[in-house]
Design a protein around this motif. Structure first.
Motif, PDB file in Angstrom:
ATOM      1  N   THR A 121     -14.177  -5.061   4.115  1.00 38.59           N
ATOM      2  CA  THR A 121     -12.921  -4.402   3.780  1.00 38.59           C
ATOM      3  C   THR A 121     -13.002  -3.794   2.384  1.00 38.59           C
ATOM      4  N   ASP A 142     -15.075  -9.754   8.417  1.00 35.32           N
ATOM      5  CA  ASP A 142     -14.796  -8.319   8.342  1.00 35.32           C
ATOM      6  C   ASP A 142     -15.120  -7.778   6.955  1.00 35.32           C
ATOM      7  N   PHE A 164      -6.298  -0.878   4.496  1.00 30.54           N
ATOM      8  CA  PHE A 164      -6.555  -0.732   5.918  1.00 30.54           C
ATOM      9  C   PHE A 164      -6.926   0.713   6.220  1.00 30.54           C
ATOM     10  N   GLU A 165      -7.307   0.976   7.436  1.00 30.17           N
ATOM     11  CA  GLU A 165      -7.789   2.302   7.820  1.00 30.17           C
ATOM     12  C   GLU A 165      -6.764   3.380   7.484  1.00 30.17           C
ATOM     13  N   GLY A 166      -7.218   4.413   6.811  1.00 34.51           N
ATOM     14  CA  GLY A 166      -6.340   5.519   6.448  1.00 34.51           C
ATOM     15  C   GLY A 166      -5.693   5.380   5.090  1.00 34.51           C
TER      16      GLY A 166
END
Length: 364
Positions: free
Chosen positions: A351, A349, A295-297
């Motif tokens: 990813t 999405d 996920f982001e980060g």
């Protein structure tokens, strides 16, 4: 740790029913005090093998040894074994205590001694005080405990369990799995379980023999079977396994250089490629939990690939994603724990997926 002595040994056991070859050269040992499972699909020979231990089935050739004694010609009622059947075989017209003490009728014990043995057996399975209750009034889980107590009161060296939990609902089945593990540790005798339920075998067993078509395909502890299956057939049968096309590029010492669709070029240890051969036609296998959606980060600790979400199945504690890695033809499954604050992605999405070469196994 000192290895336990052998309780049961199969020596090149064959069993024919007419022209049908039900058991095909079974050679294996089961240790004293071990919780051992025979696992496989219907018709693989696991129940037949269990019945050869009990003496309910003869063998065509080979030998079945129990506690170093050849069982050839030894009838079922003279073997140091007892069996708990799938149907429990509880007598509905008898009380719980009469059911449990049924096998001791011929011993003609004094009434007080028999009552003490029955009470001890019922306490062992968590049914203390149930001796006078009508057997027909019991729940499924209680009937299963009565069947266990009736088998254990005779103090066998080996307890044989022929899919004893299959009639229970999911919650009761999981509860009884824990109860059986506790009971086996308490009494310390050899338990042999027949099951077609992979999760049940993994949860309960010290070792598992996976059977197909009358043969043992792999015999190992649960972690080895799950992490390092020795064939694609075993890998596909034990839990969920993803497969992607691959080929071996080179082999140097105990290192194997491969190219896997979606993962690119990487190096495996020789133990990660059981029976693999050079060239095309191989696959790499990996479990859904060995890949991680980033996920982001977040950053990958080892390798990273790009993918697109094709399906999302939410189970509350877990979300299962079917994703297609860039450069692959079919989706793979990834399982993710739903920890607090973690979003659930949607179909379509893009990813990033983190993975490690150490989680891969290569098969022909």
């Amino acid at each position: 740790m000192t290895e336990k002595p052998t309780m049961i040994a199969f020596q090149d056991v064959h069993k024919y029913y007419g022209d049908y070859h039900a058991l095909r050269g079974i050679t294996a040992t089961i240790r004293a005090g071990e919780f051992f499972s025979l696992l496989g699909p219907s018709g693989c020979g696991k129940t037949t093998l269990l019945r050869t231990i009990a003496g309910f089935e003869g063998i065509s050739s080979g030998a079945v040894m129990i506690d170093e004694r050849n069982m050839a010609g030894v009838p079922a009622n003279q073997r140091p074994t007892n069996m708990v059947f799938q149907s429990y075989a509880i007598f509905p017209h008898l009380t719980v205590g009469e059911n449990v003490g049924f096998g001791l009728r011929k011993a003609r014990l004094p009434k007080a001694e028999l009552a003490a043995k029955v009470a001890e057996a019922l306490e062992m399975v968590g049914l203390g005080g149930y001796g006078d209750r009508a057997a027909h009034a019991l729940s499924g889980g209680q009937r299963q405990r009565v069947a266990l107590a009736r088998a254990l009161i005779l103090k066998p060296k080996v307890l044989l369990l022929d899919e004893p939990l299959s009639a229970l609902d999911k919650k009761m089945r999981e509860q009884m799995q824990v109860e059986l593990i506790r009971l086996q540790r308490q009494v310390g005798i050899t338990f042999i379980l027949v099951t077609h339920d992979q999760e049940e075998a993994l949860v309960m067993s010290d070792r598992i023999a996976v059977m197909f078509e009358g043969e043992i395909a792999q015999l190992a502890d649960p972690e080895t079977l799950y992490r390092r299956p020795n064939s694609r057939k075993v890998a596909d049968f034990i839990g969920t396994m993803n497969f992607l096309p691959a080929k071996i590029l080179s082999e140097v010492g105990d290192k194997i250089e491969i190219e896997a669709q979606g993962f690119g070029q990487l190096t495996l240890e020789a133990e990660q490629a059981p029976g693999a051969v050079s060239g095309d036609g191989a696959v790499v296998g990996f479990r859904p939990e060995t890949l991680t959606i980033l996920f982001e980060g977040q950053t990958a600790t080892d390798r990273e690939s790009m993918a697109v979400i094709e399906e999302v199945v939410y189970y509350g504690d877990m979300t299962y994603y079917d994703v297609k890695l860039d450069g692959t033809e079919r989706p793979i499954r990834i399982s993710m724990r739903n920890v607090f604050g973690r979003p659930v992605l949607e179909i379509g999405d893009r990813t990033r997926v983190a993975w490690s070469p150490g989680a891969l196994v290569m098969f022909r």
